[in-house]
Write a protein that holds these residues in place. Structure first.
Motif, PDB file in Angstrom:
ATOM      1  N   VAL A  81     -34.170 -36.081  -3.737  1.00  0.00           N
ATOM      2  CA  VAL A  81     -34.501 -35.761  -5.127  1.00  0.00           C
ATOM      3  C   VAL A  81     -33.624 -34.612  -5.635  1.00  0.00           C
ATOM      4  N   GLN A  83     -30.285 -35.983  -6.367  1.00  0.00           N
ATOM      5  CA  GLN A  83     -30.351 -36.824  -7.560  1.00  0.00           C
ATOM      6  C   GLN A  83     -30.435 -35.976  -8.828  1.00  0.00           C
ATOM      7  N   LEU A  84     -31.252 -34.933  -8.814  1.00  0.00           N
ATOM      8  CA  LEU A  84     -31.395 -34.077  -9.989  1.00  0.00           C
ATOM      9  C   LEU A  84     -30.121 -33.308 -10.292  1.00  0.00           C
ATOM     10  N   ASN A  87     -27.682 -35.960 -11.756  1.00  0.00           N
ATOM     11  CA  ASN A  87     -28.119 -36.541 -13.023  1.00  0.00           C
ATOM     12  C   ASN A  87     -29.304 -35.735 -13.538  1.00  0.00           C
ATOM     13  N   SER A  88     -29.007 -34.665 -14.249  1.00  0.00           N
ATOM     14  CA  SER A  88     -30.059 -33.766 -14.724  1.00  0.00           C
ATOM     15  C   SER A  88     -30.973 -34.422 -15.755  1.00  0.00           C
ATOM     16  N   VAL A 134     -32.681 -37.121 -15.340  1.00  0.00           N
ATOM     17  CA  VAL A 134     -33.710 -37.942 -14.703  1.00  0.00           C
ATOM     18  C   VAL A 134     -35.083 -37.483 -15.191  1.00  0.00           C
ATOM     19  N   MET A 135     -35.913 -38.414 -15.553  1.00  0.00           N
ATOM     20  CA  MET A 135     -37.241 -38.119 -16.083  1.00  0.00           C
ATOM     21  C   MET A 135     -38.196 -37.706 -14.958  1.00  0.00           C
ATOM     22  N   THR A 136     -39.080 -36.779 -15.271  1.00  0.00           N
ATOM     23  CA  THR A 136     -40.070 -36.291 -14.313  1.00  0.00           C
ATOM     24  C   THR A 136     -40.912 -37.445 -13.770  1.00  0.00           C
ATOM     25  N   ASP A 168     -40.021 -40.528 -13.370  1.00  0.00           N
ATOM     26  CA  ASP A 168     -39.213 -41.298 -12.424  1.00  0.00           C
ATOM     27  C   ASP A 168     -39.139 -40.590 -11.067  1.00  0.00           C
ATOM     28  N   VAL A 169     -39.014 -39.263 -11.097  1.00  0.00           N
ATOM     29  CA  VAL A 169     -38.964 -38.485  -9.852  1.00  0.00           C
ATOM     30  C   VAL A 169     -40.289 -38.627  -9.113  1.00  0.00           C
ATOM     31  N   GLY A 183     -38.550 -30.920 -13.375  1.00  0.00           N
ATOM     32  CA  GLY A 183     -38.069 -31.208 -14.707  1.00  0.00           C
ATOM     33  C   GLY A 183     -38.028 -29.990 -15.612  1.00  0.00           C
TER      34      GLY A 183
END
Length: 176
Positions: free
Chosen positions: A14, A17-18, A21-22, A24-26, A28-29, A171
Motif C-alpha cells: 500500500v 502504491q500510494l 499514485n497519490s 488512490v482513493m481511501t 480502494d486502499v 488518504g
C-alpha cells in the motif's frame, strides 16, 4: 509467514502504491487491505496502523533515514527500498513494543522478497544506523522486553521507548 509479517507485506504494498499514485482513493486502499488479509479484523487494524503511522510520521522518518544514509539521497533510492526503510524505521522509532531486531528482520525479509539481492544489506545498514540514533546504548535482553511481538521470538535489544504520534488516516497523511 507469520500473520504480522503478512500485515507488514500488505502495508509495504500500500505504501508503494500510494507513493506511485497519490490519487488512490481511501476506499480502494481499504478494500485492497481487506481483500489481501481476508478481512482478519485485528490484522487489518495492525496493517492500517502501520500505513497511517508511516504516512503520519513520514517527515521525521525520512529525516532519520537521510541522516544516516551516507552518499544516498532519499529520492535516488529505489522506491521499494525507500518504503521498506520507512516501514522499518517507523517501527523502530514509534513502536517500542516491537523489538528493533524484529523490525529490522521483517524489513530484511521484505527486501529479499521484493527488491534486489543487494537491497537487504543496504536496508540492514540503514536501519541499524536508525536504531543507533534512537538507542545509542544497547540494552540487555531483559531490559528490551523481547517478547513484545507475539509472532516472533527475539534474542536482541529493542528500540528505546519513544512517544508515538497519532497516525493520520489513510488518504490524509502527507503526500509521498
Amino acid at each position: 509467514m507469520t500473520r504480522r509479517s503478512r500485515g507488514r507485506e500488505v502495508a509495504l504494498q500500500v505504501l508503494y502504491q500510494l507513493e506511485q499514485n497519490s490519487g488512490v482513493m481511501t476506499t480502494d486502499v481499504r478494500r485492497f487491505i481487506d481483500r489481501r488479509l481476508l478481512r482478519d479484523r485485528p490484522l487489518v487494524e495492525f496493517t492500517t496502523g502501520l500505513i497511517e503511522g508511516v504516512r503520519g510520521n513520514q517527515p521525521q522518518i525520512d529525516d532519520a533515514i537521510k541522516q544516516v544514509a551516507e552518499n544516498w539521497r532519499l529520492d535516488r533510492m529505489a522506491a521499494i527500498d525507500r518504503n521498506i526503510l520507512r516501514l522499518g524505521a517507523f517501527e523502530i522509532l514509534h513502536h517500542p513494543e516491537v523489538p528493533a531486531k524484529v523490525a529490522i528482520n521483517e524489513a530484511l525479509e521484505l527486501a529479499k522478497r521484493y527488491s534486489t539481492a543487494q537491497s537487504s544489506r543496504f536496508v540492514n545498514g540503514i536501519l541499524d544506523k536508525v536504531l543507533q540514533l534512537q538507542d545509542p546504548a544497547p540494552r540487555s535482553d531483559a531490559e528490551a522486553g523481547s517478547e513484545a511481538d507475539p509472532d516472533v521470538a527475539v534474542e536482541s535489544p529493542a528500540a528505546a521507548e519513544a512517544e508515538v504520534a497519532p497516525p493520520a488516516p489513510i488518504g490524509e497523511g502527507p503526500a509521498a
